[in-house]
Scaffold this motif. Structure first.
Motif, mmCIF file in Angstrom:
data_model
loop_
_atom_site.group_PDB
_atom_site.id
_atom_site.type_symbol
_atom_site.label_atom_id
_atom_site.label_comp_id
_atom_site.label_asym_id
_atom_site.label_seq_id
_atom_site.Cartn_x
_atom_site.Cartn_y
_atom_site.Cartn_z
ATOM 1 N N GLY A 10 0.793 -1.232 0.000
ATOM 2 C CA GLY A 10 0.000 0.000 0.000
ATOM 3 C C GLY A 10 0.818 1.271 0.000
ATOM 4 N N PRO A 11 1.792 1.448 0.920
ATOM 5 C CA PRO A 11 2.593 2.678 0.921
ATOM 6 C C PRO A 11 3.340 2.918 -0.392
ATOM 7 N N LEU A 12 3.806 1.840 -1.027
ATOM 8 C CA LEU A 12 4.509 2.015 -2.305
ATOM 9 C C LEU A 12 3.562 2.541 -3.377
ATOM 10 N N LEU A 13 2.310 2.020 -3.398
ATOM 11 C CA LEU A 13 1.321 2.519 -4.350
ATOM 12 C C LEU A 13 1.002 3.981 -4.083
ATOM 13 N N LEU A 14 0.853 4.346 -2.821
ATOM 14 C CA LEU A 14 0.562 5.745 -2.485
ATOM 15 C C LEU A 14 1.756 6.639 -2.798
ATOM 16 N N GLY A 15 2.971 6.100 -2.598
ATOM 17 C CA GLY A 15 4.168 6.878 -2.951
ATOM 18 C C GLY A 15 4.222 7.156 -4.446
ATOM 19 N N ARG A 16 3.853 6.173 -5.257
ATOM 20 C CA ARG A 16 3.814 6.378 -6.702
ATOM 21 C C ARG A 16 2.764 7.418 -7.072
ATOM 22 N N ALA A 17 1.618 7.375 -6.378
ATOM 23 C CA ALA A 17 0.589 8.394 -6.631
ATOM 24 C C ALA A 17 1.122 9.784 -6.307
ATOM 25 N N THR A 18 1.873 9.887 -5.197
ATOM 26 C CA THR A 18 2.468 11.185 -4.839
ATOM 27 C C THR A 18 3.444 11.653 -5.909
ATOM 28 N N ASP A 19 4.258 10.735 -6.421
ATOM 29 C CA ASP A 19 5.217 11.092 -7.471
ATOM 30 C C ASP A 19 4.500 11.549 -8.737
ATOM 31 N N LEU A 20 3.344 10.917 -9.060
ATOM 32 C CA LEU A 20 2.560 11.373 -10.214
ATOM 33 C C LEU A 20 2.113 12.813 -10.029
ATOM 34 N N ILE A 21 1.686 13.137 -8.813
ATOM 35 C CA ILE A 21 1.228 14.504 -8.553
ATOM 36 C C ILE A 21 2.406 15.489 -8.651
ATOM 37 N N VAL A 22 3.529 15.139 -7.982
ATOM 38 C CA VAL A 22 4.700 16.032 -7.992
ATOM 39 C C VAL A 22 5.210 16.220 -9.424
ATOM 40 N N TYR A 23 5.279 15.143 -10.191
ATOM 41 C CA TYR A 23 5.747 15.233 -11.570
ATOM 42 C C TYR A 23 4.787 16.070 -12.403
ATOM 43 N N GLY A 24 3.463 15.853 -12.209
ATOM 44 C CA GLY A 24 2.489 16.599 -13.001
ATOM 45 C C GLY A 24 2.519 18.073 -12.706
ATOM 46 N N VAL A 25 2.718 18.432 -11.413
ATOM 47 C CA VAL A 25 2.788 19.851 -11.048
ATOM 48 C C VAL A 25 3.994 20.511 -11.725
ATOM 49 N N GLY A 26 5.084 19.795 -11.854
ATOM 50 C CA GLY A 26 6.299 20.383 -12.436
ATOM 51 C C GLY A 26 6.341 20.299 -13.952
ATOM 52 N N HIS A 27 5.406 19.560 -14.561
ATOM 53 C CA HIS A 27 5.461 19.372 -16.009
ATOM 54 C C HIS A 27 4.124 19.697 -16.682
ATOM 55 N N GLY A 28 3.408 20.619 -16.156
ATOM 56 C CA GLY A 28 2.263 21.152 -16.857
ATOM 57 C C GLY A 28 0.930 20.505 -16.591
ATOM 58 N N GLY A 29 0.824 19.545 -15.747
ATOM 59 C CA GLY A 29 -0.483 18.959 -15.427
ATOM 60 C C GLY A 29 -0.369 17.529 -14.919
ATOM 61 N N VAL A 30 -1.307 17.167 -14.047
ATOM 62 C CA VAL A 30 -1.325 15.825 -13.441
ATOM 63 C C VAL A 30 -2.117 14.883 -14.328
ATOM 64 N N ASP A 31 -1.561 13.696 -14.576
ATOM 65 C CA ASP A 31 -2.266 12.664 -15.345
ATOM 66 C C ASP A 31 -3.323 12.053 -14.441
ATOM 67 N N MET A 32 -4.537 12.591 -14.519
ATOM 68 C CA MET A 32 -5.585 12.188 -13.587
ATOM 69 C C MET A 32 -6.007 10.731 -13.790
ATOM 70 N N ALA A 33 -5.963 10.244 -15.044
ATOM 71 C CA ALA A 33 -6.358 8.858 -15.286
ATOM 72 C C ALA A 33 -5.389 7.902 -14.594
ATOM 73 N N SER A 34 -4.089 8.189 -14.779
ATOM 74 C CA SER A 34 -3.087 7.327 -14.114
ATOM 75 C C SER A 34 -3.194 7.442 -12.599
ATOM 76 N N LEU A 35 -3.427 8.667 -12.111
ATOM 77 C CA LEU A 35 -3.567 8.867 -10.664
ATOM 78 C C LEU A 35 -4.773 8.103 -10.126
ATOM 79 N N ALA A 36 -5.901 8.151 -10.878
ATOM 80 C CA ALA A 36 -7.111 7.452 -10.434
ATOM 81 C C ALA A 36 -6.871 5.944 -10.398
ATOM 82 N N ARG A 37 -6.202 5.401 -11.428
ATOM 83 C CA ARG A 37 -5.907 3.964 -11.437
ATOM 84 C C ARG A 37 -5.027 3.572 -10.249
#
Length: 592
Positions: free
Chosen positions: A43-70
């Protein structure tokens, strides 16, 4: 009984043996626990990946909401499955503990049946009750908590350690360094707490024993006005229990804070080093977040084990007391073979019988006596002369030290106890009744006895009249203390019970001591007709009740000092004559 001082490891091995029959349930529970732990640690690893998706999206023009939702839905599904598996593990563990506790209670109940009377006479009744109820229940609760919560923490520690090493081996080393320190603290505290929990269990047994004694003798306490003294004594026992419990809880209470402090130091180190790694770009924010969660999960099982320490110690102390009870010496096993088909006649012979309660104190020495069938033998003598011991030996409540006793020519040591006691009817000085109807109390020990037989026995012992005056007659319910009937009426019921079995041998141990003169006369009249064709042993202090006995034995210090009929013993002007004179010249009766 002295407190059990066996090492915890020995008690632990016996507990494992107790649970062993439920290995299938344990295996299924372990499998579910393993699955639940594996899902939980991902579980923590999955949540960590979700956090990285958010951090990456904020720095690169937008969060991939579909990947985040999955990613988030996957995490939810993983946690849900982990919860279901954890529930299944707890259910299986509860079932395993319930079966184990039931089996333990069966062993305790069976042990009670096999214990010799000498053991029960030497132990406070309340302490035996505490061992067979409170300690068994404490052990059951401890097993439920330990087996339900012990496996998951160990699996969690292993799984979390693997994940931490995968993410950051150097940070994992920082966390793992806290384990030896925690184990040292836990071991030091546990070593000091177990004796305190043992003392607490012993003190609880002493309190129960004293309360049982005082409840039983409450009427005498009130008659003699000893309430304040009883309260003072109880307070002393209670303070001993309080002191033992206080020490046990206080010492075990140090464990959780000590281990949490050590874990906190490790957590601080992880936060600092992890932050530096993020700043250096060697770790992502999401992986640091996952690692911190893993560090928390790593410390949480250790905290659980710490919080369980007092329960584990209490359970081990109770287990030691229960196992000590189960290890108590038992009655000699009955001989094997088919029951004898001979018709009991009631001939009893003592052949050079010796008996002693303790090896250094002889009570009965080289006693030889033959009682013909159908005769009545009265046994008199001062307190401690061995009168009750004599009949207890006939019943095999105690085993002879040497010599032998025969019934109808058969050594009673070769008879199964049930068969021997089936030939004997016994009425004790203190009547014993259980919570039930009068008819059920009279029929106790006999199988499928019709009501008319119960009534016949009551009529023969002159109990029928008072029973019919009660509101519900033979269906009147009495409690185990028989508080709704008189002492004499209770004794009449127990005498009717003995006669209902139609025994070849009757043993009456001060059977009329609790009744008034009129009731005693009724009992004597009933016994006179019922003793016809039966061998009777009558222990009596009131000599007026045994003057018609075929033989009177006068005992002193375990030996028969005189024997003969009433008239013969009076003429001999010995011990019996002096006992007789002391009773009938002091206004207690007239034997003329």
């Amino acid at each position: 009984m002295k407190p059990d001082r066996r090492p915890a490891a020995g008690t632990g091995r016996r507990l494992i043996g107790l649970v062993r029959p439920e290995l299938r349930l344990a295996g299924a529970g372990a499998l579910l626990g393993l699955i639940a732990t594996a899902l939980t640690v991902t579980g923590p690893l999955l949540l960590g990946r979700a956090t990285d998706l958010i951090v990456y999206g904020v720095g690169h023009g937008g969060v991939d909401m579909a990947s985040l939702a999955r990613q988030l839905l996957t995490a939810v599904g993983v946690f849900a499955m982990a919860s279901v598996c954890a529930w299944g593990q707890l259910w299986l563990t509860g079932e395993m503990v319930a079966r184990t506790a039931s089996r333990l209670r069966e062993r305790v109940g069976a042990k009670l049946d096999r214990l010799p009377l000498a053991y029960l006479d030497s132990q406070p009744r309340g302490d035996v009750l505490s061992r067979t109820t409170n300690d068994v229940e404490t052990l059951s609760q401890a097993l439920n908590q330990i087996l339900g919560q012990l496996l998951t923490p160990f699996l969690t520690v292993i799984g979390v350690t693997v994940m931490m090493v995968r993410i950051a081996p150097d940070l994992a080393v920082v966390v793992l360094l806290t384990v030896p320190a925690s184990m040292v603290v836990a071991g030091a505290i546990a070593k000091r707490t177990r004796p305190q929990f043992t003392a607490q269990a012993e003190a609880m047994g002493a309190v129960n024993a004293y309360v049982d004694e005082m409840i039983t003798g409450q009427s005498l306490v009130k008659v003699f006005g000893r309430e304040r003294e009883i309260a003072t004594t109880f307070d002393r026992y209670n303070q001993t229990l309080y002191g033992a419990a206080r020490k046990a809880q206080m010492l075990s209470g140090f464990m959780a804070p000590g281990m949490f402090f050590i874990a906190g130091l490790g957590f601080i180190a992880v936060a600092v080093v992890g932050g530096l790694k993020v700043a250096a770009g060697t770790l992502t924010v999401g992986l640091v977040q996952a690692f911190i969660q893993y560090a928390q999960q790593f410390n949480q099982p250790i905290g659980q084990l710490a919080s369980m320490a007092n329960l584990i110690q209490s359970g081990l102390a109770s287990a030691s007391r229960v196992f000590e009870f189960l290890d108590a010496p038992e009655e000699r096993p009955d001989p094997e073979g088919d029951p004898r088909r001979d018709t009991p006649r009631g001939r009893v012979a003592f052949e050079q019988v010796s008996f002693r309660y303790t090896p250094s104190t002889p009570l009965i020495e080289d006693l030889s006596l033959t009682v013909p069938p159908g005769s009545t033998v009265a046994i008199v003598g001062p307190t401690g002369a061995g009168k009750s011991t004599l009949v207890n030996l006939i019943m095999r409540f105690y085993e002879v030290t040497s010599g032998r006793i025969t019934v109808d020519g058969i050594d009673i040591a070769t008879l199964p106890r049930a068969e021997l006691r089936g030939r004997i009817g016994m009425v004790l000085q203190d009547p014993w009744l259980f919570n039930g109807t009068i008819a059920a109390n009279i029929a106790y020990g006999a199988d499928d006895v019709p009501r008319e037989k119960v009534v016949e026995a009551a009529m023969a012992t002159r109990a029928d009249h008072f029973i019919r005056t009660l509101p519900d007659g033979y269906d009147t319910v009495i409690d185990e203390e028989g508080s709704n009937i008189s002492a004499g009426e209770k004794q009449l019921i127990t005498i009717a019970r003995a006669f209902l079995g139609n025994p070849a041998i009757l043993i009456l141990d001060e059977a009329t001591s609790a009744v008034d003169t009129r009731t005693e006369a009724l009992i004597q009249h009933g016994m006179a007709s019922l003793r016809v064709g039966r061998t009777g042993f009558v222990i009596a202090h009131r000599l007026s009740t045994i003057r018609d006995a075929d033989t009177i034995l006068v005992m002193d210090s375990g030996s028969i000092v005189e024997h003969g009929t009433h008239d013969q013993l009076l003429a001999a002007r010995g011990t019996y004559a002096r006992l007789h004179a002391s009773q009938f010249t002091s206004g207690r009766g007239d034997d003329s």
